[in-house]
Scaffold this motif. Sequence first.
Motif, PDB file in Angstrom:
ATOM      1  N   VAL B  53       0.912  -1.320   0.034  1.00  0.00           N
ATOM      2  CA  VAL B  53       0.039   0.005  -0.094  1.00  0.00           C
ATOM      3  C   VAL B  53       0.982   1.117   0.152  1.00  0.00           C
ATOM      4  O   VAL B  53       0.499   2.367   0.223  1.00  0.00           O
ATOM      5  N   GLY B  54       2.093   1.171  -0.282  1.00  0.00           N
ATOM      6  CA  GLY B  54       3.021   2.119  -0.326  1.00  0.00           C
ATOM      7  C   GLY B  54       3.081   2.961   1.032  1.00  0.00           C
ATOM      8  O   GLY B  54       3.317   2.153   1.921  1.00  0.00           O
ATOM      9  N   LEU B  55       2.935   4.206   0.997  1.00  0.00           N
ATOM     10  CA  LEU B  55       3.219   5.226   2.140  1.00  0.00           C
ATOM     11  C   LEU B  55       1.842   5.274   2.945  1.00  0.00           C
ATOM     12  O   LEU B  55       1.756   5.890   3.973  1.00  0.00           O
ATOM     13  N   ASP B  56       0.734   4.631   2.518  1.00  0.00           N
ATOM     14  CA  ASP B  56      -0.596   4.974   3.304  1.00  0.00           C
ATOM     15  C   ASP B  56      -0.552   5.029   4.883  1.00  0.00           C
ATOM     16  O   ASP B  56      -1.004   5.813   5.339  1.00  0.00           O
ATOM     17  N   HIS B  57       0.064   3.915   5.367  1.00  0.00           N
ATOM     18  CA  HIS B  57       0.147   3.849   6.672  1.00  0.00           C
ATOM     19  C   HIS B  57       0.769   5.014   7.233  1.00  0.00           C
ATOM     20  O   HIS B  57       0.348   5.429   8.399  1.00  0.00           O
ATOM     21  N   TYR B  58       1.955   5.414   6.659  1.00  0.00           N
ATOM     22  CA  TYR B  58       2.548   6.685   7.484  1.00  0.00           C
ATOM     23  C   TYR B  58       1.885   7.807   7.015  1.00  0.00           C
ATOM     24  O   TYR B  58       1.821   8.485   8.232  1.00  0.00           O
ATOM     25  N   GLN B  59       1.228   7.952   5.946  1.00  0.00           N
ATOM     26  CA  GLN B  59       0.357   8.982   5.830  1.00  0.00           C
ATOM     27  C   GLN B  59      -0.681   9.242   6.958  1.00  0.00           C
ATOM     28  O   GLN B  59      -1.110  10.115   7.418  1.00  0.00           O
ATOM     29  N   LYS B  60      -1.312   7.988   7.193  1.00  0.00           N
ATOM     30  CA  LYS B  60      -2.396   7.974   8.045  1.00  0.00           C
ATOM     31  C   LYS B  60      -1.932   8.233   9.540  1.00  0.00           C
ATOM     32  O   LYS B  60      -2.514   8.944  10.363  1.00  0.00           O
ATOM     33  N   LEU B  61      -0.686   7.721   9.897  1.00  0.00           N
ATOM     34  CA  LEU B  61      -0.107   7.972  11.072  1.00  0.00           C
ATOM     35  C   LEU B  61      -0.044   9.302  11.672  1.00  0.00           C
ATOM     36  O   LEU B  61      -0.370   9.795  12.735  1.00  0.00           O
ATOM     37  N   PHE B  62       0.492  10.238  10.649  1.00  0.00           N
ATOM     38  CA  PHE B  62       0.538  11.753  11.164  1.00  0.00           C
ATOM     39  C   PHE B  62      -0.620  12.486  11.386  1.00  0.00           C
ATOM     40  O   PHE B  62      -0.859  13.333  11.766  1.00  0.00           O
ATOM     41  N   LYS B  63      -1.957  11.639  10.997  1.00  0.00           N
ATOM     42  CA  LYS B  63      -3.284  12.380  11.043  1.00  0.00           C
ATOM     43  C   LYS B  63      -3.882  11.689  12.291  1.00  0.00           C
ATOM     44  O   LYS B  63      -4.780  12.050  12.802  1.00  0.00           O
ATOM     45  N   ASP B  64      -3.325  10.790  12.736  1.00  0.00           N
ATOM     46  CA  ASP B  64      -3.818   9.915  13.798  1.00  0.00           C
ATOM     47  C   ASP B  64      -3.754  10.435  15.203  1.00  0.00           C
ATOM     48  O   ASP B  64      -2.652  10.393  15.582  1.00  0.00           O
ATOM     49  N   LYS B  65      -4.838  10.871  15.750  1.00  0.00           N
ATOM     50  CA  LYS B  65      -4.532  11.789  16.988  1.00  0.00           C
ATOM     51  C   LYS B  65      -4.162  10.538  18.086  1.00  0.00           C
ATOM     52  O   LYS B  65      -3.617  11.163  19.122  1.00  0.00           O
ATOM     53  N   PHE B  66      -4.636   9.311  18.067  1.00  0.00           N
ATOM     54  CA  PHE B  66      -4.517   8.613  18.987  1.00  0.00           C
ATOM     55  C   PHE B  66      -2.963   8.336  19.110  1.00  0.00           C
ATOM     56  O   PHE B  66      -1.988   8.193  19.994  1.00  0.00           O
ATOM     57  N   PHE B  67      -2.504   8.157  17.850  1.00  0.00           N
ATOM     58  CA  PHE B  67      -0.728   7.969  17.840  1.00  0.00           C
ATOM     59  C   PHE B  67      -0.208   9.152  18.154  1.00  0.00           C
ATOM     60  O   PHE B  67       1.043   9.153  18.941  1.00  0.00           O
ATOM     61  N   ILE B  68      -0.621  10.287  18.023  1.00  0.00           N
ATOM     62  CA  ILE B  68       0.031  11.630  18.315  1.00  0.00           C
ATOM     63  C   ILE B  68       0.126  11.718  19.767  1.00  0.00           C
ATOM     64  O   ILE B  68       0.978  11.926  20.638  1.00  0.00           O
ATOM     65  N   THR B  69      -0.897  11.365  20.427  1.00  0.00           N
ATOM     66  CA  THR B  69      -1.077  11.192  21.845  1.00  0.00           C
ATOM     67  C   THR B  69      -0.311  10.264  22.709  1.00  0.00           C
ATOM     68  O   THR B  69       0.461  10.512  23.357  1.00  0.00           O
ATOM     69  N   ALA B  70       0.044   9.004  21.799  1.00  0.00           N
ATOM     70  CA  ALA B  70       0.911   7.973  22.123  1.00  0.00           C
ATOM     71  C   ALA B  70       2.378   8.482  22.237  1.00  0.00           C
ATOM     72  O   ALA B  70       3.135   8.406  23.209  1.00  0.00           O
ATOM     73  N   VAL B  71       2.624   9.063  21.001  1.00  0.00           N
ATOM     74  CA  VAL B  71       3.969   9.555  21.078  1.00  0.00           C
ATOM     75  C   VAL B  71       4.380  10.575  22.227  1.00  0.00           C
ATOM     76  O   VAL B  71       5.222  10.542  22.839  1.00  0.00           O
ATOM     77  N   LEU B  72       3.422  11.617  22.239  1.00  0.00           N
ATOM     78  CA  LEU B  72       3.820  12.656  23.382  1.00  0.00           C
ATOM     79  C   LEU B  72       3.908  11.818  24.866  1.00  0.00           C
ATOM     80  O   LEU B  72       4.735  12.398  25.692  1.00  0.00           O
ATOM     81  N   ASN B  73       2.954  11.162  25.081  1.00  0.00           N
ATOM     82  CA  ASN B  73       3.090  10.264  26.354  1.00  0.00           C
ATOM     83  C   ASN B  73       4.150   9.829  26.686  1.00  0.00           C
ATOM     84  O   ASN B  73       4.806   9.995  27.589  1.00  0.00           O
ATOM     85  N   SER B  74       4.610   9.010  25.522  1.00  0.00           N
ATOM     86  CA  SER B  74       5.915   8.396  25.782  1.00  0.00           C
ATOM     87  C   SER B  74       7.077   9.011  25.733  1.00  0.00           C
ATOM     88  O   SER B  74       8.148   8.845  26.681  1.00  0.00           O
ATOM     89  N   VAL B  75       7.255  10.269  25.035  1.00  0.00           N
ATOM     90  CA  VAL B  75       8.424  11.260  25.209  1.00  0.00           C
ATOM     91  C   VAL B  75       8.129  11.650  26.465  1.00  0.00           C
ATOM     92  O   VAL B  75       9.534  11.768  27.241  1.00  0.00           O
TER      93      VAL B  75
END
Lengths: 449, 299
Positions: B53-75
């Motif tokens: 699916v090419g870069l689909d997953h990565y494109q979706k990742l940066f719009k995924d607010k759960f993921f962003i919350t997860a990154v911020l929490n982890s950092v």
Amino acid sequence: MKKRWLSIMMAAAMAATMPAAVMAEEEGEAEATAVTTVGPEDGTHFEMWSFVDAHNEFYGKMVELWNEQNPDKQINVTFSTYPYGDMHNKLMMSLQAGSGAPDMCDVEIGQFPNYTGDDCPLYPLTDALAPYEADCVTSRLDVYSKGDGTRIGVPTHVGASVMYWNAELLESYGLDYKSVKTWDDYTALGEALKEASNGEVYLTSVDTGGVDWMWIAMAEYGEDWTGGPDGEPNVELDSVKKMMTMQKQWLDDGIAMISTDGHVDLEAGFKNVSEGKIASFPKAMWYMSRFMNYMPEMEGKYDITTIPVFEEGQKNSVGIGGTGTVITQQCEAPELAAEWLTWAKLSKEGESYIWSVLGFDVCNSALWFDEDFAFDESNPYNTFFRCKPYEVLQELANNDAIGTVYTTSVSPTLNDYMCTTTLNEVFEDGMDIDEALAEAQEYLEMELM
Amino acid sequence: MSKVKKLLFSQKVAPFVFVLPFVLSLLIFWAYPLISGVIMSFQDINFGNRTFVGLDHYQKLFKDKFFITAVLNSVEYMFLTLVLMIPIPLLLAVLMESRLTKAKGVWKVIMYIPALTSVVISGMLFRMMFSEADGSQMNQLLAFFNQAPIAWLKTKWTAWIALLLLCMWRWTGVNMLYFVSGLKAIDTSLYESADIDGATAWQKFRYVTLPLIKPTTIYVITISVYAGLAMFLESFMLWNGNSSPKNIGLTIVGYLYKRGIEKNDLGYACAVGMVLMVIALIINIVQLVATGTFKKEES
């Protein structure tokens, strides 16, 4: 020189085993908590997994009975019970990998959408279910089907939602719960209870970690936020908004409390129920077994009725929760497995065990009206409560009052968002309901892209 | 027989034979999963069927607010654990090495015991201690001071007190032992000469202990950065599952688990894993460069 090599070797060995050791410690091996084998050794052998020990006990009994009745089709089944998460992970991994899966397995309804995809290697059960189809609650078969209607799971119970009342408590305050028909009546009862008990007793508790209340509201208005098997998900429904608005009002007025730890089907919930902190709550019929197992002291105190409605004439129940049992494509004798499994879970023999021992509302609705089956005095569930539970079921069936909310591929994401975010925002933080639901909708749409 | 012996005793071959187990384990358990993880992050995987699916997953990742919350929490978690888990164990290690401390062995054992207990059990105990029920330990403590009970695990800062306490309780002893072993390697004559020059205890710590313990500190920071970013089990156990109210306890690995295992989306989960790897790499490389690890040792 020698020493140096030795030290390098040691270092290498340590480095090599370190990740393994860390993994073993952190993950913990998924050990089965109980393994039993039932049936003669020369019978056709099957492996079966469950996450509930009581289910495996039941299946074991059904294997014995089957072997008595079918001398020509002897079966021998090894049952393993794993913790909930471990079992579903193991099943998923073994299906993904193409080997190591059991022949038969229990799958919890919340996990089921993971297995309904086109390529999922599960054995179709449409033919095996055909003899039972006419007597069964169809919506329960539908929830364990693929998009094209192929049946892939055998249901355990209906899980019809009903209202549980602490009759003793309400009567001690001289309150009449039996005349409650609508949510307005229910709210009025709450006001009366608050006054009578000086705010000590709450009418109910509002869930932030479960969506049962929302399901009930949707069933009453005939809506479904998943959009059903073919539709688009939409959480901004009138029914959901109405329920949330009403619940928020209860919290503001001190009629209801927020469920400790999120919902009532947890230790903290059992405590609130058994200590009389809350006087009523809606829950599926399978919650009866929680009384039996965790709150035996409540015998004779609780009553069961149908759930109030927003407007007269609405449906007032919905099937909540459940377990579908599947047969994997890795099974070598799937026809025999399917024949036994459907018989074990849907025949009268199987259903009477499900009702009298597990305490569930059985899927074979023809049996609901079978007096010997439904009202057997030796069944402890018939004497524990102030009514006979199947009377409530009969009432629901007579009024065709059990609605359907589907569990589709969007359900895990939707439920997760509701239980982690929306319900907390609305009930804990006081966020505007429309705003919170719009946010949820936006997230779902992003998810589905 | 003799041929095998010859081979084993050959000066040229023997080294390779000896490193073979390590090389093999590296290839099988590290290189293969890494490479296949990279490939899977570009695929949709459904019961053995893979589609690119090419870069689909990565494109979706940066719009995924759960993921962003997860990154911020982890950092955030990583940063807070660094702030807590380097100075405190170092201080304890210095105390442990002090001549004034009695029964050192006993203290070390006591400090180390939590690391040996299972997170599953300790997480459960912390969950009960910090339960929102009136009878929980923490709420009883509050009641003692006439405070109203708190839903500890429902708001971020109170929940993180539990999370960080769990982390400190569990790992302080381990980090302390690293520092103790680092301190043992420092030549005592340096302290003696500092004494002769009239250095105070603080000066000795600042100008002798700290510089000489740097390699240990770098090592502890490096593993703590990764451990902080990869935290999952503590949060999983504290909230009895992977879902915490408003995702206050969601971490990168928790999100990876949610996607890969709970939602059967291994491709997307691999993309999450790749981002975790990149973040950990960047932070560690910056840290190692800044502390001069890559410089040639001065002779």
